[in-house]
Design a protein around this motif. Structure first.
Motif, PDB file in Angstrom:
ATOM      1  N   GLU A  74      11.226  16.991  -0.874  1.00  0.00           N
ATOM      2  CA  GLU A  74      11.787  15.971   0.026  1.00  0.00           C
ATOM      3  C   GLU A  74      10.983  15.877   1.326  1.00  0.00           C
ATOM      4  OE1 GLU A  74      16.005  15.771   0.603  1.00  0.00           O
ATOM      5  OE2 GLU A  74      16.430  16.241  -1.499  1.00  0.00           O
ATOM      6  N   ASP A  75      10.482  17.030   1.792  1.00  0.00           N
ATOM      7  CA  ASP A  75       9.608  16.987   2.977  1.00  0.00           C
ATOM      8  C   ASP A  75       8.391  16.105   2.705  1.00  0.00           C
ATOM      9  OD1 ASP A  75      11.312  18.719   4.245  1.00  0.00           O
ATOM     10  OD2 ASP A  75      10.042  20.494   3.997  1.00  0.00           O
ATOM     11  N   ALA A  76       7.797  16.281   1.517  1.00  0.00           N
ATOM     12  CA  ALA A  76       6.618  15.477   1.163  1.00  0.00           C
ATOM     13  C   ALA A  76       6.992  14.003   1.055  1.00  0.00           C
ATOM     14  CB  ALA A  76       6.006  15.988  -0.141  1.00  0.00           C
ATOM     15  N   CYS A  77       8.138  13.732   0.416  1.00  0.00           N
ATOM     16  CA  CYS A  77       8.585  12.335   0.296  1.00  0.00           C
ATOM     17  C   CYS A  77       8.677  11.675   1.671  1.00  0.00           C
ATOM     18  CB  CYS A  77       9.961  12.262  -0.379  1.00  0.00           C
ATOM     19  SG  CYS A  77       9.921  12.578  -2.152  1.00  0.00           S
ATOM     20  N   ALA A  78       9.202  12.447   2.637  1.00  0.00           N
ATOM     21  CA  ALA A  78       9.414  11.879   3.970  1.00  0.00           C
ATOM     22  C   ALA A  78       8.088  11.527   4.649  1.00  0.00           C
ATOM     23  CB  ALA A  78      10.213  12.855   4.830  1.00  0.00           C
ATOM     24  N   ASP A 131       0.848  -1.192   0.000  1.00  0.00           N
ATOM     25  CA  ASP A 131       0.000   0.000   0.000  1.00  0.00           C
ATOM     26  C   ASP A 131       0.885   1.244   0.000  1.00  0.00           C
ATOM     27  OD1 ASP A 131      -2.460   1.462   0.211  1.00  0.00           O
ATOM     28  OD2 ASP A 131      -1.882   1.904   2.283  1.00  0.00           O
ATOM     29  N   ILE A 132       0.383   2.287  -0.636  1.00  0.00           N
ATOM     30  CA  ILE A 132       1.090   3.566  -0.603  1.00  0.00           C
ATOM     31  C   ILE A 132       0.109   4.598  -0.053  1.00  0.00           C
ATOM     32  CG2 ILE A 132       2.254   5.356  -1.948  1.00  0.00           C
ATOM     33  CD1 ILE A 132       2.950   3.158  -4.017  1.00  0.00           C
ATOM     34  N   ASP A 133       0.470   5.206   1.068  1.00  0.00           N
ATOM     35  CA  ASP A 133      -0.410   6.175   1.726  1.00  0.00           C
ATOM     36  C   ASP A 133       0.230   7.560   1.636  1.00  0.00           C
ATOM     37  OD1 ASP A 133      -1.956   7.737   3.335  1.00  0.00           O
ATOM     38  OD2 ASP A 133      -1.643   6.572   5.167  1.00  0.00           O
ATOM     39  N   VAL A 134      -0.375   8.429   0.837  1.00  0.00           N
ATOM     40  CA  VAL A 134       0.195   9.759   0.623  1.00  0.00           C
ATOM     41  C   VAL A 134      -0.515  10.822   1.460  1.00  0.00           C
ATOM     42  CG1 VAL A 134       0.850   9.130  -1.729  1.00  0.00           C
ATOM     43  CG2 VAL A 134      -1.295  10.356  -1.338  1.00  0.00           C
ATOM     44  N   SER A 135      -1.466  10.402   2.291  1.00  0.00           N
ATOM     45  CA  SER A 135      -2.350  11.395   2.920  1.00  0.00           C
ATOM     46  C   SER A 135      -1.597  12.416   3.764  1.00  0.00           C
ATOM     47  CB  SER A 135      -3.426  10.692   3.752  1.00  0.00           C
ATOM     48  OG  SER A 135      -2.821   9.784   4.655  1.00  0.00           O
ATOM     49  N   ALA A 136      -0.540  11.968   4.470  1.00  0.00           N
ATOM     50  CA  ALA A 136       0.177  12.902   5.337  1.00  0.00           C
ATOM     51  C   ALA A 136       0.953  13.942   4.530  1.00  0.00           C
ATOM     52  CB  ALA A 136       1.126  12.138   6.250  1.00  0.00           C
ATOM     53  N   ALA A 137       1.269  13.607   3.284  1.00  0.00           N
ATOM     54  CA  ALA A 137       2.078  14.517   2.470  1.00  0.00           C
ATOM     55  C   ALA A 137       1.249  15.602   1.795  1.00  0.00           C
ATOM     56  CB  ALA A 137       2.842  13.719   1.409  1.00  0.00           C
ATOM     57  N   ILE A 138      -0.051  15.364   1.707  1.00  0.00           N
ATOM     58  CA  ILE A 138      -0.929  16.268   0.957  1.00  0.00           C
ATOM     59  C   ILE A 138      -0.866  17.700   1.480  1.00  0.00           C
ATOM     60  CG2 ILE A 138      -3.349  16.752   0.374  1.00  0.00           C
ATOM     61  CD1 ILE A 138      -2.347  14.356  -1.114  1.00  0.00           C
ATOM     62  N   ASP A 139      -0.654  17.817   2.807  1.00  0.00           N
ATOM     63  CA  ASP A 139      -0.704  19.143   3.413  1.00  0.00           C
ATOM     64  C   ASP A 139       0.596  19.919   3.315  1.00  0.00           C
ATOM     65  OD1 ASP A 139      -3.299  18.693   4.108  1.00  0.00           O
ATOM     66  OD2 ASP A 139      -2.774  17.804   6.057  1.00  0.00           O
ATOM     67  N   VAL A 168       9.651   4.630  -6.372  1.00  0.00           N
ATOM     68  CA  VAL A 168       8.301   4.123  -6.097  1.00  0.00           C
ATOM     69  C   VAL A 168       7.256   5.223  -6.297  1.00  0.00           C
ATOM     70  CG1 VAL A 168       6.815   3.052  -4.352  1.00  0.00           C
ATOM     71  CG2 VAL A 168       9.245   2.447  -4.458  1.00  0.00           C
ATOM     72  N   VAL A 169       7.573   6.420  -5.835  1.00  0.00           N
ATOM     73  CA  VAL A 169       6.628   7.539  -5.915  1.00  0.00           C
ATOM     74  C   VAL A 169       7.381   8.770  -6.411  1.00  0.00           C
ATOM     75  CG1 VAL A 169       4.976   8.977  -4.646  1.00  0.00           C
ATOM     76  CG2 VAL A 169       5.436   6.621  -3.879  1.00  0.00           C
ATOM     77  N   MET A 170       6.745   9.527  -7.323  1.00  0.00           N
ATOM     78  CA  MET A 170       7.322  10.801  -7.739  1.00  0.00           C
ATOM     79  C   MET A 170       6.523  11.934  -7.101  1.00  0.00           C
ATOM     80  SD  MET A 170       8.349  12.515 -11.393  1.00  0.00           S
ATOM     81  CE  MET A 170       6.807  12.748 -12.198  1.00  0.00           C
ATOM     82  N   VAL A 171       7.274  12.887  -6.542  1.00  0.00           N
ATOM     83  CA  VAL A 171       6.653  14.054  -5.928  1.00  0.00           C
ATOM     84  C   VAL A 171       7.115  15.291  -6.691  1.00  0.00           C
ATOM     85  CG1 VAL A 171       6.626  15.504  -3.858  1.00  0.00           C
ATOM     86  CG2 VAL A 171       6.488  13.005  -3.640  1.00  0.00           C
ATOM     87  N   VAL A 172       6.173  16.189  -6.988  1.00  0.00           N
ATOM     88  CA  VAL A 172       6.519  17.471  -7.602  1.00  0.00           C
ATOM     89  C   VAL A 172       6.095  18.572  -6.633  1.00  0.00           C
ATOM     90  CG1 VAL A 172       6.201  18.992  -9.585  1.00  0.00           C
ATOM     91  CG2 VAL A 172       6.141  16.501  -9.901  1.00  0.00           C
ATOM     92  N   ALA A 173       7.028  19.488  -6.356  1.00  0.00           N
ATOM     93  CA  ALA A 173       6.723  20.568  -5.414  1.00  0.00           C
ATOM     94  C   ALA A 173       7.428  21.842  -5.861  1.00  0.00           C
ATOM     95  CB  ALA A 173       7.132  20.184  -3.997  1.00  0.00           C
ATOM     96  N   ARG A 174       7.176  22.905  -5.089  1.00  0.00           N
ATOM     97  CA  ARG A 174       7.697  24.208  -5.491  1.00  0.00           C
ATOM     98  C   ARG A 174       9.224  24.229  -5.502  1.00  0.00           C
ATOM     99  NH1 ARG A 174       4.895  27.400  -1.896  1.00  0.00           N
ATOM    100  NH2 ARG A 174       6.719  27.646  -0.576  1.00  0.00           N
ATOM    101  N   ASP A 175       9.838  23.526  -4.566  1.00  0.00           N
ATOM    102  CA  ASP A 175      11.287  23.388  -4.620  1.00  0.00           C
ATOM    103  C   ASP A 175      11.672  22.030  -4.057  1.00  0.00           C
ATOM    104  OD1 ASP A 175      11.612  23.512  -1.775  1.00  0.00           O
ATOM    105  OD2 ASP A 175      11.507  25.712  -1.879  1.00  0.00           O
TER     106      ASP A 175
END
Lengths: 289, 802
Positions: free
Chosen positions: B121-125, B50-58, B109-116
């Protein structure tokens, strides 16, 4: 490899720094030269909530040769200490060791006190402080305490400095007359942390016989391993001292661990070889002193 | 050629730019782009539950999160297997983002796109991936015997198995020849993993122009043309709407020839989807665990030889660790198998390799590409034979050499380009003579005895190699002379710091007879040249160098024809000197190339005085011919391609003197000598620079670098603190001498030089340490700690034997 979020503090005075550190307590980390801390932040191995940057505290960028020894302020860079002729004359082991610390660009930025507080058992300066019997001065608002080397290094990357405390200086005692020092190490590459290394101090009496001989070893225990080998050397002139016996005594006190660069046996072997070499070098310096 | 530029040690013209911070590397571009970061597997082998991204959304500044399930059909497929081969019966490649199972630490496993990048990396964590941990397969010998599988559908973890056999002249197979030989030896060799480790990691920056429906991608690659085709195919875009540019690239050494990397298709895809510029710049930790490694092999050798050391039969079995995937096919073990023969005539040869999957980073070519392992094998064999016979090590090599009058020499094998392994030229006895003189081989025993009297241990070692360079299928060059007299050269392959801008300019300036300063060179930009293969296999000078020379010759021919008209002379009576076309023997009768360029392009509109000379009412037109004659094109430009019949074979021999500390077991290289033959030299200074850099990497592989995996498949030294790339302080002065046996295969008579320096170093250092210590060295790299262990084992053995 970007650090997690933290609050950044840049105090303008030692007093303000101490107040800030007291406020943030265990969530705070002092940033001096940053040569160990910044990589740990970038690799997210350390995630302090607050960074207290002391680089504006020029009052800590001091280097004083006092009657009893050399006092190095928290913002004195390795290079500053290494290049000081006055320091080299008063306490030659500092320059002997600092030349082995990493590379010039790292020494331009890294600080002596920072290296002591980081307490890496593979680093040179903790061994220097240990073999010389120096101390570290720790401050918090209203109080200052001096912790001797013997009680300062408490474990791998652990020192007696407590949350909220700032190491404001370190003190390296002068050599007694007729003494010499040496630092020998083996590293995989020039400037790397040593696989094994030995800081040695040898003192002679007026008849040029050995009265003091001790070493501090790096990378063979959780903290610098201090061994007094005066007995093992015998109360003899350096030319007839039993260096091999002294080296064995040193080896017996070490508890090296294997890692990807060297086996424990090899580190123990090196420590013996280097102890003998460093003691001979130090004795030669003592004879010349 | 009319000037002496070819063969001159011209200073690298790219250096002022690169050394003063004016280079434009990938991460210098796209300052406003969004940043991508990846959640990578922390496990060597696991099933994703399972991949849970909910904590990263914010996370403030988060733009998008993608997993495999988000990918469109074409991208959801496994990445291409770039080089299929019949023996690669079980080729497997990764998905751009892991689907169900991860097979090495570092797999995305997961790609994250963010402002910087910080926020990414914060979201990845904060993204939680729930893994069911599977048993990892680590170590090539363990994998070959393990019941545990890296891929469920690949039995025995064997991705490929290949046997090549060349019988002796008398028709004996290798095994028969060995059995019939007067002497036989058998031994095992071991080489550990290292990696290309360029100082600049990988990186991709994509810009989508929604109005133009076009995509521009910058990527730190060794092949922009092929990345372009891969992106167009994977994203379903028309090829003309995709541009790919390799900006300044901070080293490649092989790892950047692999493509498309997951990031090279994911970043452009997200850029289109989001309508935003996106950049991903790989960090060092990512590079260690998610790019590629090389080298690791275990070799079993049997050899039969006569009293002179002449090899009558050689049998080699190779276990090749190719990691978790095989995107680059089995090029590395094929090169090991075929280049193993080196400069020697081997009576009968049998080589067999199994390419084995393990739960580690994939293995693809790194400078040398399988040859360091091959040369280690053959040169250790030569040293074993010499030791067995009590013969000089160089004498054993000499007796096995192919002689200068035996070229072209057919080794009877199929090379990495699928074509016959036929050496084009060389002079191995002369090379050895030069090397022995350079290092002082014959007087070394006295030096060794003197050192021993002082309590010092020194030893000398040697290693010889032949390197197939300049492999096809082709490269092209385009040359345009504009009406300002400037020469614009472009070629499709890319540069990673080799000095292409300099050597290609030297070739063009020499061919065209123009000053070097007037020539500019562009590489790796698909806007300028769309057809190319890439920069690898020491091929840029041979392939693009010859293509540019051929293109220049076309342009020159056209220039002379136009000038001949203008000067009323025969083209054969003209020469180009210093940018002017002159009539031979008629001083004053000349026309600048700039003017020829004007005349080459009949104009209706003038925009300056030069152009006015080519307009329709200027001069005296010939009314019986159209302004642009049939079969001609406007403009003074030419394009040509070079496609060789076979590879060229460069060669070289290295020798080193090492000192080992009797107490600390530290190993120091006192001298390092190289004799190098890459045919005609375009720029000897650049060739020497290539050799120096190669030797430095070779020293890394011999004494410092290894990828240390534990039994869980964790890479224990994924940083420059513990992966010991040597510093300048660890590299000896490299003494070089050049031998030039021109290649008969190409117009310039050149062979490749890019990889040569690295190839024999492990063999040479092993040979020298063995000589110093009197202890057999059969695995590399070697550390002081390992030498200490070998000494103790040897002492123990001699004690128990006496």
């Amino acid at each position: 490899m970007k650090p997690p979020p933290f609050d950044y503090h840049a105090p303008r005075s030692v007093g303000e720094a101490l107040e800030t550190l007291a406020d943030v307590g265990e969530h705070g980390k002092v940033l001096a030269g940053g040569q160990s801390l910044i990589p740990m932040l970038n690799m997210r191995l350390a995630a302090p909530g607050h960074l207290v940057d002391i680089n504006r505290l020029t009052e800590l960028a001091t280097l004083d040769v006092e009657p009893g020894g050399v006092r190095v302020g928290a913002l004195a860079r390795h290079a500053q200490v290494e290049r000081s002729e006055e320091v080299a004359a008063a306490q030659p082991l500092l320059r002997q060791a600092l030349r082995l610390v990493a590379h010039p660009v790292i020494r331009n930025r890294g600080t002596v006190v920072g290296s002591l507080v980081h307490a890496d058992p593979a680093a040179e300066l903790p061994a220097v402080l240990a073999v010389l019997g120096g101390s570290v001065r720790l401050a918090r608002p209203g109080t200052v305490r001096d912790v001797p080397a013997a009680g300062f290094f408490t474990g791998i990357l652990e020192s007696a400095a407590e949350p909220g405390e700032l190491a404001v200086s370190a003190f390296f005692p002068l050599l007694p007359p007729r003494s010499g020092t040496a630092f020998r190490e083996v590293a995989r590459r020039h400037g790397d942390y040593a696989l094994a290394g030995v800081a040695a101090l040898v003192g002679l009496d007026d008849d040029l016989r050995i009265t003091t001989a001790r070493v501090a070893c790096v990378s063979v225990g959780p903290a610098p391993v201090l061994v007094d080998v005066t007995e093992a050397c015998g109360h003899r002139p350096p030319a007839s001292a039993d260096w091999a016996s002294a080296a064995r005594a040193v080896q017996e006190r070490t508890a090296p661990e294997a890692d990807i660069h060297a086996t424990a046996d090899y580190r123990r072997h090196l420590t013996g070889v280097l102890a003998q070499q460093a003691l001979r070098d130090a004795a030669r310096e003592a004879l010349d002193a | 050629m009319t000037t002496k530029l070819f063969g001159e040690p011209v200073r690298r013209r790219e250096d002022p730019r690169l050394l003063t911070g004016q280079g434009r590397y990938l991460d210098d571009l796209g300052g406003d782009a969004l940043a991508a970061a990846f959640v990578r597997s922390p496990h060597a082998h696991a099933r994703i539950r399972d991949i849970d991204v909910s904590a990263a959304i914010d996370v403030d500044g988060l733009v998008a999160i993608y997993t495999w399930e988000d990918l469109p059909a074409l991208l959801a497929q496994p990445l291409p297997l770039l080089i299929p081969h019949p023996a690669l019966t079980h080729g497997r490649t990764a998905h751009p983002l892991a689907r169900d199972v991860v097979r090495h630490v570092g797999e995305p496993v997961v790609m994250v796109v963010a402002r910087d990048r910080y926020l990414a990396e914060d979201a990845c964590a904060l993204i939680r991936v729930d893994y069911e941990i599977l048993k990892p397969v680590v170590g090539v010998e363990e994998a070959a015997q393990s019941a545990q599988l890296v891929h469920d559908d690949v039995p025995g973890n064997v991705g490929a198995h290949l046997v090549q056999e060349v019988p002796s002249a008398a028709g004996l197979g290798a095994r028969e020849a060995i059995d019939a030989a007067p002497h036989t030896l058998a031994f095992r060799l071991d080489i550990e993993r290292s990696a290309s480790m360029p100082l600049e990691g990988r990186g991709v920056y994509a810009r989508w122009d929604a109005d133009d429906r076009s995509l521009r991608v910058y990527t730190s690659t060794q092949t922009s043309t092929s990345v372009r085709m891969a992106i167009a195919a994977k994203l379903g875009l028309p090829l003309p709407k995709v541009e790919v540019i390799a900006p300044d690239v901070g080293g490649g050494f092989g790892v950047k020839i692999v493509h498309p990397w997951p990031e090279e298709v994911l970043v452009p895809w997200a850029a289109i989807l989001l309508g935003r510029e996106i950049k991903w710049a790989e960090d060092r930790r990512e590079h260690f665990v998610s790019s590629a490694h090389e080298r690791a092999q275990v070799q079993s050798v049997r050899v039969g030889f006569d009293d002179d050391g002449r090899v009558l039969g050689l049998e080699v079995n190779i276990l090749h660790d190719h990691g978790a995937y095989t995107p680059y096919g089995i090029i590395v073990p094929i090169i090991t198998s075929t280049q193993l023969l080196g400069p020697y005539k081997i009576g009968a040869y049998r080589v067999e390799f199994s390419s084995i999957y393990t739960n580690t980073v994939q293995v693809t070519p790194y400078r040398g590409a399988g040859r360091p392992q091959a040369v280690f094998c053959m040169e250790r064999t030569m040293d074993h034979i010499a030791a067995h016979l009590g013969a000089d090590r160089t004498a054993v090599r000499e007796v096995n050499f192919i002689r200068p009058d035996e070229f072209p020499y057919d080794q009877g094998l199929i090379f990495q380009d699928g074509r016959p392994l036929i050496y084009d030229s060389g002079d191995y006895p002369e090379s050895l003579r030069m090397l022995k003189e350079l290092i002082g081989w014959d007087s070394f025993p006295e030096a060794k005895a003197r050192a021993a009297a002082e309590g010092r241990r020194i030893g000398i070692g040697i290693g010889c190699y032949v390197e197939g360079t300049g492999v096809g299928p082709y490269e092209g060059g385009h040359v345009q002379i504009t009406s300002d007299g400037r020469v614009h050269v472009s070629t499709g392959l890319t540069s990673q710091g080799q000095g292409h801008e300099t050597v290609f300019a030297q070739i063009a300036a020499a061919e065209l007879g123009v000053p070097l300063e007037r020539v500019s060179v562009v590489t790796g930009d698909t806007r300028r040249f769309g057809y190319a293969v890439g920069t690898f296999a020491s091929r840029a000078a041979v392939m693009s160098g010859n293509a540019i020379a051929l293109a220049c010759r076309k342009v020159k021919e056209k220039a002379l024809r136009i000038a001949a008209d203008a000067l009323e002379a025969a083209p054969g009576d003209l020469e180009i000197v210093d940018g002017e076309v002159r009539v031979l023997g008629a001083p004053g009768a000349s026309i600048p190339l700039a003017t020829v360029a004007v005349l080459s392009n009949p104009l209706r509109y003038a925009f300056d005085e030069e152009a006015a000379r080519a307009t329709q009412f200027a001069g005296t037109p010939a009314f019986d011919r159209p302004p642009v004659e049939e079969g001609q094109e406007p403009g003074l430009e030419g394009r040509d391609y070079y496609s060789p019949l076979r590879s060229t074979f460069a060669s070289g021999m290295h020798a080193a003197i090492v000192e080992t500390d009797p107490l600390t077991a530290e190993i120091r290289i006192l001298r390092y000598a190289v004799v190098h033959d890459c045919g005609n030299l375009i720029n000897p200074m650049i060739v020497e620079g290539q050799i120096h850099g190669g030797v430095a990497q070779g020293v890394g592989g011999a004494l410092y670098e290894r990828m240390v995996y534990d039994e869980h498949g964790q890479l224990l030294n994924a940083s420059f603190m513990d992966f010991l790339m040597p510093y300048a302080t660890e590299i000896p002065l490299v003494e070089t001498a050049h031998l030039q046996t021109p290649s008969p295969l190409n117009p310039l008579g050149i062979k490749g030089a890019g990889e040569a320096g690295v190839i024999p170093v492990s063999a040479v250092i092993a040979s020298a340490i063995e000589d110093a210590e009197g202890i057999g060295i059969d695995r590399m790299p070697i550390s002081p700690s390992e030498l200490f262990d070998l000494r103790r084992a040897a002492t123990g053995r001699s004690t128990s034997e006496t």
